[in-house]
Design a protein around this motif. Sequence first.
Motif, PDB file in Angstrom:
ATOM      1  N   VAL A   1       0.832  -1.204   0.000  1.00  0.00           N
ATOM      2  CA  VAL A   1       0.000   0.000   0.000  1.00  0.00           C
ATOM      3  C   VAL A   1       0.871   1.260   0.000  1.00  0.00           C
ATOM      4  CG1 VAL A   1      -1.689   1.330   1.309  1.00  0.00           C
ATOM      5  CG2 VAL A   1      -1.952  -1.140   1.103  1.00  0.00           C
ATOM      6  N   ALA A   2       1.942   1.255   0.794  1.00  0.00           N
ATOM      7  CA  ALA A   2       2.839   2.410   0.835  1.00  0.00           C
ATOM      8  C   ALA A   2       3.473   2.654  -0.529  1.00  0.00           C
ATOM      9  CB  ALA A   2       3.921   2.200   1.896  1.00  0.00           C
ATOM     10  N   ILE A   3       3.904   1.589  -1.180  1.00  0.00           N
ATOM     11  CA  ILE A   3       4.514   1.724  -2.510  1.00  0.00           C
ATOM     12  C   ILE A   3       3.504   2.257  -3.516  1.00  0.00           C
ATOM     13  CG2 ILE A   3       5.503   0.420  -4.439  1.00  0.00           C
ATOM     14  CD1 ILE A   3       6.788  -1.423  -2.327  1.00  0.00           C
ATOM     15  N   LEU A   4       2.273   1.779  -3.459  1.00  0.00           N
ATOM     16  CA  LEU A   4       1.237   2.255  -4.380  1.00  0.00           C
ATOM     17  C   LEU A   4       0.920   3.729  -4.146  1.00  0.00           C
ATOM     18  CD1 LEU A   4      -1.222  -0.801  -4.403  1.00  0.00           C
ATOM     19  CD2 LEU A   4       0.399  -0.108  -6.199  1.00  0.00           C
ATOM     20  N   LEU A   5       0.897   4.150  -2.880  1.00  0.00           N
ATOM     21  CA  LEU A   5       0.657   5.558  -2.583  1.00  0.00           C
ATOM     22  C   LEU A   5       1.754   6.441  -3.170  1.00  0.00           C
ATOM     23  CD1 LEU A   5      -0.525   5.392   1.151  1.00  0.00           C
ATOM     24  CD2 LEU A   5      -1.879   6.164  -0.804  1.00  0.00           C
ATOM     25  N   VAL A   6       2.983   6.023  -3.006  1.00  0.00           N
ATOM     26  CA  VAL A   6       4.096   6.811  -3.526  1.00  0.00           C
ATOM     27  C   VAL A   6       4.089   6.794  -5.055  1.00  0.00           C
ATOM     28  CG1 VAL A   6       6.610   7.000  -3.622  1.00  0.00           C
ATOM     29  CG2 VAL A   6       5.489   6.484  -1.466  1.00  0.00           C
ATOM     30  N   ARG A   7       3.741   5.672  -5.640  1.00  0.00           N
ATOM     31  CA  ARG A   7       3.637   5.614  -7.108  1.00  0.00           C
ATOM     32  C   ARG A   7       2.573   6.590  -7.607  1.00  0.00           C
ATOM     33  NH1 ARG A   7       4.615   3.081 -11.758  1.00  0.00           N
ATOM     34  NH2 ARG A   7       2.882   2.696 -13.189  1.00  0.00           N
ATOM     35  N   GLY A   8       1.453   6.646  -6.907  1.00  0.00           N
ATOM     36  CA  GLY A   8       0.423   7.608  -7.276  1.00  0.00           C
ATOM     37  C   GLY A   8       0.929   9.038  -7.209  1.00  0.00           C
ATOM     38  N   TYR A   9       1.731   9.328  -6.194  1.00  0.00           N
ATOM     39  CA  TYR A   9       2.326  10.665  -6.078  1.00  0.00           C
ATOM     40  C   TYR A   9       3.250  10.941  -7.259  1.00  0.00           C
ATOM     41  CZ  TYR A   9       5.870  14.049  -4.649  1.00  0.00           C
ATOM     42  OH  TYR A   9       6.759  15.094  -4.630  1.00  0.00           O
ATOM     43  N   LEU A  10       4.068   9.970  -7.636  1.00  0.00           N
ATOM     44  CA  LEU A  10       5.007  10.164  -8.743  1.00  0.00           C
ATOM     45  C   LEU A  10       4.287  10.402 -10.068  1.00  0.00           C
ATOM     46  CD1 LEU A  10       7.636   7.386  -7.891  1.00  0.00           C
ATOM     47  CD2 LEU A  10       7.864   9.847  -7.518  1.00  0.00           C
ATOM     48  N   LEU A  11       3.093   9.869 -10.212  1.00  0.00           N
ATOM     49  CA  LEU A  11       2.335  10.023 -11.455  1.00  0.00           C
ATOM     50  C   LEU A  11       1.459  11.274 -11.472  1.00  0.00           C
ATOM     51  CD1 LEU A  11       1.215   6.322 -12.041  1.00  0.00           C
ATOM     52  CD2 LEU A  11       3.078   7.554 -13.172  1.00  0.00           C
ATOM     53  N   LEU A  12       1.427  12.016 -10.387  1.00  0.00           N
ATOM     54  CA  LEU A  12       0.558  13.192 -10.292  1.00  0.00           C
ATOM     55  C   LEU A  12       0.793  14.213 -11.413  1.00  0.00           C
ATOM     56  CD1 LEU A  12       0.009  14.367  -6.603  1.00  0.00           C
ATOM     57  CD2 LEU A  12      -1.694  13.945  -8.361  1.00  0.00           C
ATOM     58  N   PRO A  13       2.040  14.584 -11.736  1.00  0.00           N
ATOM     59  CA  PRO A  13       2.228  15.581 -12.800  1.00  0.00           C
ATOM     60  C   PRO A  13       1.614  15.151 -14.133  1.00  0.00           C
ATOM     61  CG  PRO A  13       4.250  15.307 -11.563  1.00  0.00           C
ATOM     62  CD  PRO A  13       3.324  14.217 -11.109  1.00  0.00           C
ATOM     63  N   ARG A  14       1.664  13.873 -14.425  1.00  0.00           N
ATOM     64  CA  ARG A  14       1.081  13.378 -15.666  1.00  0.00           C
ATOM     65  C   ARG A  14      -0.429  13.574 -15.674  1.00  0.00           C
ATOM     66  NH1 ARG A  14       3.033   7.477 -17.090  1.00  0.00           N
ATOM     67  NH2 ARG A  14       4.980   8.601 -16.658  1.00  0.00           N
ATOM     68  N   HIS A  15      -1.068  13.273 -14.556  1.00  0.00           N
ATOM     69  CA  HIS A  15      -2.515  13.438 -14.466  1.00  0.00           C
ATOM     70  C   HIS A  15      -2.897  14.921 -14.503  1.00  0.00           C
ATOM     71  CE1 HIS A  15      -3.163   9.223 -13.818  1.00  0.00           C
ATOM     72  NE2 HIS A  15      -2.436   9.202 -12.701  1.00  0.00           N
ATOM     73  N   VAL A  16      -2.089  15.759 -13.854  1.00  0.00           N
ATOM     74  CA  VAL A  16      -2.366  17.193 -13.880  1.00  0.00           C
ATOM     75  C   VAL A  16      -2.243  17.735 -15.292  1.00  0.00           C
ATOM     76  CG1 VAL A  16      -1.556  19.450 -13.086  1.00  0.00           C
ATOM     77  CG2 VAL A  16      -1.696  17.542 -11.476  1.00  0.00           C
ATOM     78  N   ALA A  17      -1.221  17.277 -16.025  1.00  0.00           N
ATOM     79  CA  ALA A  17      -1.031  17.732 -17.402  1.00  0.00           C
ATOM     80  C   ALA A  17      -2.199  17.310 -18.290  1.00  0.00           C
ATOM     81  CB  ALA A  17       0.278  17.180 -17.961  1.00  0.00           C
ATOM     82  N   ARG A  18      -2.681  16.093 -18.098  1.00  0.00           N
ATOM     83  CA  ARG A  18      -3.829  15.638 -18.883  1.00  0.00           C
ATOM     84  C   ARG A  18      -5.062  16.474 -18.574  1.00  0.00           C
ATOM     85  NH1 ARG A  18      -3.225   9.101 -17.925  1.00  0.00           N
ATOM     86  NH2 ARG A  18      -1.408   8.774 -19.291  1.00  0.00           N
ATOM     87  N   GLY A  19      -5.256  16.797 -17.314  1.00  0.00           N
ATOM     88  CA  GLY A  19      -6.396  17.611 -16.930  1.00  0.00           C
ATOM     89  C   GLY A  19      -6.348  19.005 -17.518  1.00  0.00           C
ATOM     90  N   GLN A  20      -5.124  19.532 -17.721  1.00  0.00           N
ATOM     91  CA  GLN A  20      -4.987  20.860 -18.301  1.00  0.00           C
ATOM     92  C   GLN A  20      -5.165  20.836 -19.810  1.00  0.00           C
ATOM     93  OE1 GLN A  20      -1.124  22.028 -16.881  1.00  0.00           O
ATOM     94  NE2 GLN A  20      -1.978  23.055 -15.078  1.00  0.00           N
ATOM     95  N   GLN A  21      -4.757  19.728 -20.460  1.00  0.00           N
ATOM     96  CA  GLN A  21      -4.867  19.625 -21.905  1.00  0.00           C
ATOM     97  C   GLN A  21      -6.313  19.455 -22.359  1.00  0.00           C
ATOM     98  OE1 GLN A  21      -2.292  16.376 -22.889  1.00  0.00           O
ATOM     99  NE2 GLN A  21      -0.416  17.557 -22.559  1.00  0.00           N
ATOM    100  N   GLN A  22      -7.118  18.790 -21.547  1.00  0.00           N
ATOM    101  CA  GLN A  22      -8.490  18.524 -21.931  1.00  0.00           C
ATOM    102  C   GLN A  22      -9.306  19.805 -22.110  1.00  0.00           C
ATOM    103  OE1 GLN A  22     -10.355  15.671 -19.402  1.00  0.00           O
ATOM    104  NE2 GLN A  22     -12.098  15.364 -20.764  1.00  0.00           N
TER     105      GLN A  22
END
Length: 362
Positions: free
Chosen positions: A312-333
């Motif tokens: 669970v800890a690893i998955l949480l940190v992975r989600g944090y590492l992927l945040l910029p990608r999700h933010v960029a997608r949200g801005q492009q839409q």
Amino acid sequence: MLSAAIALLITAITTPVVIAVMRRLAVVDTVTERSSHLVPTYRGGGVAIALGLFAGMLVPIVNPDVDAPADLFTVVVAASLFGLLGLAEDTHGVAALRRLGLQMVAAAVTIAAWVVVAQPDLPVATIPLVACAALVWIAGFTNAFNFMDGINGISSAQTLLTGVAFAIIGHRSGLDFLTYGGAMAAGAALGFGPYNFPRARIFLGDVGSYALGALIAVLALLAVGHGVRPDAVVAPLLVYLADTSCTLLRRVRSGQVWYAPHRGHVYQLLTVAGWSHTRATLVVSSVTVATAGLGLVIYSADVAVRVAADIVAILLVRGYLLLPRHVARGQQQPRASATAPGRHRAAKVGGRNEPLHNTPAV
């Protein structure tokens, strides 16, 4: 609690004095391409934190009922040497590779002090291997802490949360040095926090990030050496370790100079995307709260629960590492929808395409 309160009080009282001194010395963190701040701000606030930590150290040292002086001496050596190196960097500047070499020397002296004073019960044949691993860990995490100290409040929050987690683990395991070390770190972070978050009157500077990074690294190292589970100790540090490691790996793969200034960390990418310092700091701190809590579960859980908590800890940190990608997608839409058929387009004015007043500015 007394030790933490003293660290908090001394840090809070001396920080305004440090601000005045740094103003007189013109120790200013100017705005560069790597900067996440927009206004030149004084740095070197870590001097106040160091004073608070050293004042807090007096409580366990003079208390004959506390079995901590030998290990705490190692912590003091690490924080002092790395803090002085950081102060030299803040006031005069030190070349990157030379700075790395001096960090290795400081880490080696810290390890030597630990071996001489604490006299760990290790087989002679394993001492060189343990010393090399400890050298890499202390210098590596100190640099990771320094790299992550780029926006308001992020490292004060990290120190506070890590200190609380270490103090709880130390109390539960009977390790006085870990209890006092964590409590003092938390107290110093609380004393400095109002001057650095949400609006920064002064930055930690290298003196602060080096001293705190080395202190946390040595506390973690000694805790593992005393038998605390490594994943429980590392859990509060996961965000800093993962963000720094992945960023450096990405830069090396792309052929960039890994030690050159940059803005490639996750928290930096979030601020570049438009997030405020406060929002980014709160997200980093929220993930750290979750992983630190899982670390406390890992400390005494059986194998199945421990493995589940690690995942669970690893998955949480992975989600944090992927945040910029999700933010960029949200801005492009929204941008894509703004130029879709049926939407307002640029009006032809004077032979040029001029945006209409009600269309979003790029």
